[in-house]
Design a protein around this motif. Structure first.
Motif, PDB file in Angstrom:
ATOM      1  N   MET A 245      63.153  10.968  36.778  1.00 48.46           N
ATOM      2  CA  MET A 245      64.606  10.945  37.004  1.00 48.46           C
ATOM      3  C   MET A 245      65.172  12.357  37.062  1.00 48.46           C
ATOM      4  O   MET A 245      66.040  12.650  37.878  1.00 48.46           O
ATOM      5  N   ARG A 246      64.686  13.232  36.190  1.00 48.23           N
ATOM      6  CA  ARG A 246      65.142  14.619  36.196  1.00 48.23           C
ATOM      7  C   ARG A 246      64.800  15.294  37.517  1.00 48.23           C
ATOM      8  O   ARG A 246      65.627  15.984  38.113  1.00 48.23           O
ATOM      9  N   LYS A 247      63.577  15.081  38.009  1.00 44.27           N
ATOM     10  CA  LYS A 247      63.171  15.661  39.292  1.00 44.27           C
ATOM     11  C   LYS A 247      64.038  15.125  40.424  1.00 44.27           C
ATOM     12  O   LYS A 247      64.469  15.873  41.298  1.00 44.27           O
ATOM     13  N   ASN A 248      64.304  13.812  40.401  1.00 46.95           N
ATOM     14  CA  ASN A 248      65.138  13.208  41.444  1.00 46.95           C
ATOM     15  C   ASN A 248      66.566  13.745  41.388  1.00 46.95           C
ATOM     16  O   ASN A 248      67.193  13.970  42.426  1.00 46.95           O
ATOM     17  N   LEU A 249      67.089  13.950  40.190  1.00 42.91           N
ATOM     18  CA  LEU A 249      68.430  14.497  40.033  1.00 42.91           C
ATOM     19  C   LEU A 249      68.507  15.919  40.571  1.00 42.91           C
ATOM     20  O   LEU A 249      69.457  16.276  41.281  1.00 42.91           O
ATOM     21  N   ILE A 250      67.511  16.724  40.262  1.00 40.26           N
ATOM     22  CA  ILE A 250      67.483  18.106  40.755  1.00 40.26           C
ATOM     23  C   ILE A 250      67.430  18.123  42.273  1.00 40.26           C
ATOM     24  O   ILE A 250      68.154  18.874  42.921  1.00 40.26           O
ATOM     25  N   LYS A 251      66.612  17.259  42.872  1.00 43.44           N
ATOM     26  CA  LYS A 251      66.538  17.183  44.334  1.00 43.44           C
ATOM     27  C   LYS A 251      67.875  16.783  44.939  1.00 43.44           C
ATOM     28  O   LYS A 251      68.311  17.349  45.940  1.00 43.44           O
ATOM     29  N   ALA A 252      68.553  15.806  44.328  1.00 39.60           N
ATOM     30  CA  ALA A 252      69.848  15.339  44.837  1.00 39.60           C
ATOM     31  C   ALA A 252      70.900  16.442  44.733  1.00 39.60           C
ATOM     32  O   ALA A 252      71.701  16.634  45.659  1.00 39.60           O
ATOM     33  N   LEU A 253      70.907  17.158  43.616  1.00 37.44           N
ATOM     34  CA  LEU A 253      71.876  18.245  43.452  1.00 37.44           C
ATOM     35  C   LEU A 253      71.627  19.363  44.455  1.00 37.44           C
ATOM     36  O   LEU A 253      72.568  19.887  45.062  1.00 37.44           O
ATOM     37  N   GLU A 254      70.365  19.759  44.639  1.00 40.55           N
ATOM     38  CA  GLU A 254      70.039  20.811  45.584  1.00 40.55           C
ATOM     39  C   GLU A 254      70.392  20.405  47.010  1.00 40.55           C
ATOM     40  O   GLU A 254      70.850  21.215  47.808  1.00 40.55           O
ATOM     41  N   LYS A 255      70.192  19.132  47.327  1.00 36.76           N
ATOM     42  CA  LYS A 255      70.520  18.613  48.656  1.00 36.76           C
ATOM     43  C   LYS A 255      72.024  18.718  48.933  1.00 36.76           C
ATOM     44  O   LYS A 255      72.439  18.886  50.083  1.00 36.76           O
ATOM     45  N   ASN A 256      72.822  18.673  47.873  1.00 32.98           N
ATOM     46  CA  ASN A 256      74.272  18.733  48.022  1.00 32.98           C
ATOM     47  C   ASN A 256      74.845  20.131  47.745  1.00 32.98           C
ATOM     48  O   ASN A 256      76.020  20.274  47.474  1.00 32.98           O
ATOM     49  N   GLY A 257      73.988  21.145  47.792  1.00 30.08           N
ATOM     50  CA  GLY A 257      74.466  22.521  47.728  1.00 30.08           C
ATOM     51  C   GLY A 257      74.452  23.184  46.370  1.00 30.08           C
ATOM     52  O   GLY A 257      74.902  24.313  46.241  1.00 30.08           O
ATOM     53  N   TRP A 258      73.968  22.533  45.352  1.00 32.52           N
ATOM     54  CA  TRP A 258      73.895  23.124  44.026  1.00 32.52           C
ATOM     55  C   TRP A 258      72.659  24.022  43.956  1.00 32.52           C
ATOM     56  O   TRP A 258      71.668  23.780  44.622  1.00 32.52           O
ATOM     57  N   THR A 259      72.723  25.062  43.127  1.00 34.32           N
ATOM     58  CA  THR A 259      71.543  25.891  42.890  1.00 34.32           C
ATOM     59  C   THR A 259      71.142  25.704  41.427  1.00 34.32           C
ATOM     60  O   THR A 259      71.978  25.684  40.526  1.00 34.32           O
ATOM     61  N   ILE A 260      69.858  25.562  41.218  1.00 37.37           N
ATOM     62  CA  ILE A 260      69.310  25.318  39.889  1.00 37.37           C
ATOM     63  C   ILE A 260      68.569  26.574  39.444  1.00 37.37           C
ATOM     64  O   ILE A 260      67.677  27.062  40.139  1.00 37.37           O
TER      65      ILE A 260
END
Length: 55
Positions: free
Chosen positions: A38-53
């Motif tokens: 779930m954490r990996k999926n959340l990071i992918k979704a955030l990055e897809k929407n312009g967030w930087t991790i």
């Protein structure tokens, strides 16, 4: 304090009625998905929407 629980459809409908659009809404897992997945999926979704991790 009174809490109001509403379905996802009603949530989006109320947002639209107020003139707001959700930034993004994606499913990142279900009850059988592991916490790490779930954490990996959340990071992918955030990055897809312009967030930087930062790692």
């Amino acid at each position: 304090m009174k809490l109001k629980i509403q379905s996802i459809k009603n949530y989006f409908k109320s947002k639209k009625n107020r003139g707001l659009e959700p930034v993004f809404f994606e499913k990142i897992g279900d009850q059988k998905t592991s916490r790490d997945e779930m954490r990996k999926n959340l990071i992918k979704a955030l990055e897809k929407n312009g967030w930087t991790i930062k790692k």
